[in-house]
Design a protein around this motif. Structure first.
Motif, mmCIF file in Angstrom:
data_model
loop_
_atom_site.group_PDB
_atom_site.id
_atom_site.type_symbol
_atom_site.label_atom_id
_atom_site.label_comp_id
_atom_site.label_asym_id
_atom_site.label_seq_id
_atom_site.Cartn_x
_atom_site.Cartn_y
_atom_site.Cartn_z
ATOM 1 N N THR A 1 -7.255 9.731 9.033
ATOM 2 C CA THR A 1 -6.964 8.368 8.586
ATOM 3 C C THR A 1 -6.227 8.364 7.252
ATOM 4 O OG1 THR A 1 -9.011 7.679 9.655
ATOM 5 C CG2 THR A 1 -7.988 6.105 8.162
ATOM 6 N N LEU A 2 -6.623 9.277 6.344
ATOM 7 C CA LEU A 2 -6.031 9.309 5.009
ATOM 8 C C LEU A 2 -4.540 9.622 5.051
ATOM 9 C CD1 LEU A 2 -8.695 11.167 2.825
ATOM 10 C CD2 LEU A 2 -7.822 8.859 2.482
ATOM 11 N N VAL B 1 -0.511 5.731 -5.452
ATOM 12 C CA VAL B 1 -1.894 5.272 -5.315
ATOM 13 C C VAL B 1 -2.450 4.747 -6.641
ATOM 14 C CG1 VAL B 1 -2.912 7.558 -5.727
ATOM 15 C CG2 VAL B 1 -4.116 5.895 -4.296
ATOM 16 N N ALA C 1 -5.772 7.437 -1.147
ATOM 17 C CA ALA C 1 -6.500 6.193 -0.889
ATOM 18 C C ALA C 1 -7.126 5.680 -2.181
ATOM 19 C CB ALA C 1 -7.589 6.415 0.158
ATOM 20 N N CYS D 1 -10.174 14.745 -3.890
ATOM 21 C CA CYS D 1 -9.763 13.934 -2.733
ATOM 22 C C CYS D 1 -10.082 14.666 -1.436
ATOM 23 C CB CYS D 1 -8.265 13.645 -2.818
ATOM 24 S SG CYS D 1 -7.650 12.607 -1.478
ATOM 25 N N PRO E 1 -0.267 3.464 5.699
ATOM 26 C CA PRO E 1 -0.857 2.732 4.569
ATOM 27 C C PRO E 1 -1.326 1.342 5.015
ATOM 28 C CG PRO E 1 1.547 2.777 4.412
ATOM 29 C CD PRO E 1 1.170 3.693 5.549
ATOM 30 N N ASN F 1 -12.362 2.540 1.566
ATOM 31 C CA ASN F 1 -11.130 2.894 0.865
ATOM 32 C C ASN F 1 -9.942 2.200 1.514
ATOM 33 O OD1 ASN F 1 -11.741 5.853 -0.677
ATOM 34 N ND2 ASN F 1 -13.043 5.388 1.059
ATOM 35 N N ALA F 2 -8.865 2.021 0.716
ATOM 36 C CA ALA F 2 -7.592 1.523 1.227
ATOM 37 C C ALA F 2 -6.596 2.674 1.233
ATOM 38 C CB ALA F 2 -7.072 0.384 0.357
ATOM 39 N N VAL F 3 -6.090 3.039 2.412
ATOM 40 C CA VAL F 3 -5.123 4.134 2.537
ATOM 41 C C VAL F 3 -3.808 3.717 1.897
ATOM 42 C CG1 VAL F 3 -3.802 5.570 4.149
ATOM 43 C CG2 VAL F 3 -6.217 5.029 4.610
ATOM 44 N N CYS F 4 -3.229 4.598 1.059
ATOM 45 C CA CYS F 4 -2.014 4.275 0.314
ATOM 46 C C CYS F 4 -0.933 5.340 0.515
ATOM 47 C CB CYS F 4 -2.315 4.151 -1.177
ATOM 48 S SG CYS F 4 -3.382 2.774 -1.578
ATOM 49 N N TYR G 1 0.815 -1.220 0.000
ATOM 50 C CA TYR G 1 0.000 0.000 0.000
ATOM 51 C C TYR G 1 0.849 1.271 0.000
ATOM 52 C CZ TYR G 1 -3.691 -3.262 1.280
ATOM 53 O OH TYR G 1 -4.569 -4.307 1.295
ATOM 54 N N TYR H 1 -10.063 3.398 5.248
ATOM 55 C CA TYR H 1 -10.703 4.704 5.435
ATOM 56 C C TYR H 1 -12.171 4.512 5.064
ATOM 57 C CZ TYR H 1 -12.067 9.556 4.329
ATOM 58 O OH TYR H 1 -12.715 10.767 4.251
#
Length: 189
Positions: free
Chosen positions: A58-59, A12, A90, A46, A63, A79-82, A8, A67
DNA sequence: CATGGGATTGACT
DNA sequence: GTCAATCCCATGC
């Protein structure tokens, strides 16, 4: 086996593309990711564009963390934080092809076709039972886990397009979909 | 403290 | 195609 944080902690856009074909699991339910979108602090669509606030904390964090936020007062979006900690970015999980627990998904979603169970970001969180309280939890240890798909190396063919439902930075082609998959949300690219 | 705007969905014309 | 539901939170006074 789930991914490590190094998966992650990359750009992104790369993660968004690589997540197509991977599997999301939650409380024994599972689906294959067929649609994602990338969001980055450098562009105004974003949430992280405004900087660090209680909402975007969180963002900007580690990673590999989920979120989850409420959209339109009704839906929870996953969402997946990256990217490395300190960068706000994310991947929005927009659609899944249901794999495990289809009957339980139908109990939550109603009598709809399998193609409609998870064909949208609000639909899939309802089908899997993902809630706001899971914001900030690990995608590596759960309760929401993302792991490699069973489809072998490289994943399925991916097509890119413009993101859906936003009013800013509408021209960026940061949406990724599995080619020809009927579980992708409308409009199809 | 008041206000306004969504990374959506489903029902309805 | 149009439109309302519904609530968190960023913003501004």
């Amino acid at each position: 086996m789930s991914f490590g944080t190094e998966f992650y902690a990359r750009p992104v856009l790369e993660v968004a593309r690589d997540l197509i074909g991977c599997v999301v699991e939650h409380h024994g339910l599972a689906g294959t990711i067929v649609e994602t979108e990338a969001y980055h602090e450098s562009e105004p669509a974003c949430h992280a564009f405004v900087g660090v606030t209680p909402r975007t904390r969180t963002l900007f964090g580690e990673p590999g963390v989920a979120y989850v936020y409420r959209s339109y007062g009704i839906h929870a979006l996953l969402n997946a934080v990256c990217e490395p900690a300190g960068v706000g970015a994310a991947v929005l999980i927009r659609a899944l092809e249901p794999l495990v627990g289809i009957e339980e998904m139908r109990e939550r979603r109603g009598r709809v076709r399998v193609q409609d169970l998870c064909s949208g970001p609000g639909k899939l969180t309802q089908a899997l039972g993902v809630e706001l309280a899971e914001n900030g939890t690990s995608l590596i240890d759960g309760p929401v886990v993302i792991r490699r798909g069973d489809g072998g190396q490289g994943g399925p063919p991916v097509v890119e397009g413009t993101r859906i439902g936003i009013t800013k930075a509408v021209d960026l082609r940061w949406r990724f979909c599995a080619v020809g998959n009927s579980h992708v949300s409308r409009p199809r690219p």
